[in-house]
Design a protein around this motif. Structure first.
Motif, mmCIF file in Angstrom:
data_model
loop_
_atom_site.group_PDB
_atom_site.id
_atom_site.type_symbol
_atom_site.label_atom_id
_atom_site.label_comp_id
_atom_site.label_asym_id
_atom_site.label_seq_id
_atom_site.Cartn_x
_atom_site.Cartn_y
_atom_site.Cartn_z
ATOM 1 N N GLU A 51 0.594 -1.481 0.043
ATOM 2 C CA GLU A 51 -0.017 0.104 -0.267
ATOM 3 C C GLU A 51 1.212 1.150 0.237
ATOM 4 O O GLU A 51 1.966 1.320 0.309
ATOM 5 C CB GLU A 51 -1.270 -0.032 1.501
ATOM 6 C CG GLU A 51 -0.207 0.440 2.351
ATOM 7 C CD GLU A 51 -1.791 0.588 3.601
ATOM 8 O OE1 GLU A 51 -1.488 1.215 4.193
ATOM 9 O OE2 GLU A 51 -1.500 -0.923 4.407
ATOM 10 N N ILE A 52 -0.183 2.448 -0.173
ATOM 11 C CA ILE A 52 0.963 4.048 -0.290
ATOM 12 C C ILE A 52 -0.326 4.510 1.145
ATOM 13 O O ILE A 52 -1.027 4.412 0.459
ATOM 14 C CB ILE A 52 1.015 4.025 -2.050
ATOM 15 C CG1 ILE A 52 1.599 3.527 -2.710
ATOM 16 C CG2 ILE A 52 1.629 5.243 -1.928
ATOM 17 C CD1 ILE A 52 1.332 3.150 -4.179
ATOM 18 N N ARG A 53 0.108 5.407 1.202
ATOM 19 C CA ARG A 53 -0.089 5.361 2.522
ATOM 20 C C ARG A 53 1.015 7.398 2.718
ATOM 21 O O ARG A 53 2.081 7.271 2.479
ATOM 22 C CB ARG A 53 0.643 5.416 4.042
ATOM 23 C CG ARG A 53 0.278 3.971 4.128
ATOM 24 C CD ARG A 53 0.293 3.536 5.649
ATOM 25 N NE ARG A 53 -0.122 4.235 7.049
ATOM 26 C CZ ARG A 53 -0.447 4.565 7.611
ATOM 27 N NH1 ARG A 53 -1.913 3.176 6.835
ATOM 28 N NH2 ARG A 53 -1.298 4.891 8.874
ATOM 29 N N GLY A 54 0.205 7.992 3.344
ATOM 30 C CA GLY A 54 1.090 9.844 3.545
ATOM 31 C C GLY A 54 2.160 9.621 4.944
ATOM 32 O O GLY A 54 1.454 8.836 5.554
ATOM 33 N N TYR A 55 3.081 10.283 4.647
ATOM 34 C CA TYR A 55 4.071 10.228 5.233
ATOM 35 C C TYR A 55 3.602 10.684 7.195
ATOM 36 O O TYR A 55 2.674 11.478 7.398
ATOM 37 C CB TYR A 55 5.185 11.309 5.577
ATOM 38 C CG TYR A 55 6.028 10.871 6.446
ATOM 39 C CD1 TYR A 55 7.422 9.941 6.704
ATOM 40 C CD2 TYR A 55 6.155 12.606 7.099
ATOM 41 C CE1 TYR A 55 8.316 9.627 7.171
ATOM 42 C CE2 TYR A 55 7.296 12.242 8.014
ATOM 43 C CZ TYR A 55 8.501 11.073 8.138
ATOM 44 O OH TYR A 55 9.784 11.119 8.786
ATOM 45 N N GLU A 56 3.983 10.268 7.761
ATOM 46 C CA GLU A 56 3.425 9.959 9.313
ATOM 47 C C GLU A 56 5.410 9.941 10.112
ATOM 48 O O GLU A 56 5.835 9.328 9.756
ATOM 49 C CB GLU A 56 2.955 9.212 10.286
ATOM 50 C CG GLU A 56 2.641 7.985 10.363
ATOM 51 C CD GLU A 56 1.747 7.222 10.813
ATOM 52 O OE1 GLU A 56 1.580 6.736 11.431
ATOM 53 O OE2 GLU A 56 0.696 6.520 9.849
#
Length: 178
Positions: A51-56
């Motif tokens: 998957e691809i996620r926003g940076y945290e």
């Protein structure tokens, strides 16, 4: 398929296409996820992408190498996060709205890599992939599998194709011992 579609449904882009660059050279197409690091564009096998996620901001681990940003809890799984910009010693590393984490399944592990942005999912045919150039002994580039050429209208762009599993499972990364 666009990166936005992949974000909505990470499994939608998966197919039975071969993962090996050698197979792509012999005529069977190969799907890659393209992403940017600095001014360069890279491609990795789409079948490795979960998957691809926003940076945290991850939780930092003491005594970890500088490129190891830390770990995040992803639905109960502790995932190490590697900043590829730091790993490749790129200057001017910034975290902004385009910065994403690509969650990968490599060597029976879940690992995240931080990249500047995700571009697209591309299908490359054998005539679009050239072998990786030979480098002298001072450059460790065994994870570069080839160079892909993508034509958009009249313009062409080049992708550096990587064996992300080989890169992340190398001894210098230290990820497979975690």
């Amino acid at each position: 398929m666009s990166a936005a579609t992949l974000l909505e449904s990470p499994t939608a882009a998966r197919s039975t296409l071969p993962a090996s660059p050698a197979q792509a050279v012999h005529g069977t197409p190969r799907e890659v996820l393209s992403f940017k690091l600095g001014a360069e564009e890279y491609g990795i096998d789409i079948l490795k992408v979960q998957e691809i996620r926003g940076y945290e901001q991850p939780t930092r681990i003491a005594n970890a190498p500088g490129f190891m940003k830390g770990v995040v809890n992803l639905r109960g799984v502790i995932v190490p996060i590697v900043d590829m910009r730091l790993r490749f010693e790129l200057e001017d590393v910034k975290y902004d709205a385009f910065t994403v984490v690509i969650i990968l399944n490599v060597a029976s592990r879940t690992v995240g890599i931080v990249v500047d942005s995700v571009s697209d999912v591309l299908e490359l045919h054998g005539d679009q992939i050239k072998p990786a150039p030979e480098f002298n002994g001072t450059i460790a580039a065994t994870y570069i599998t080839g160079l892909g050429t993508v034509k958009t209208g009249d313009a062409e762009r080049m992708l550096i194709l990587m064996d992300i599993e080989q890169l992340l499972s190398s001894a210098e990364m230290g990820l497979m011992d975690l």
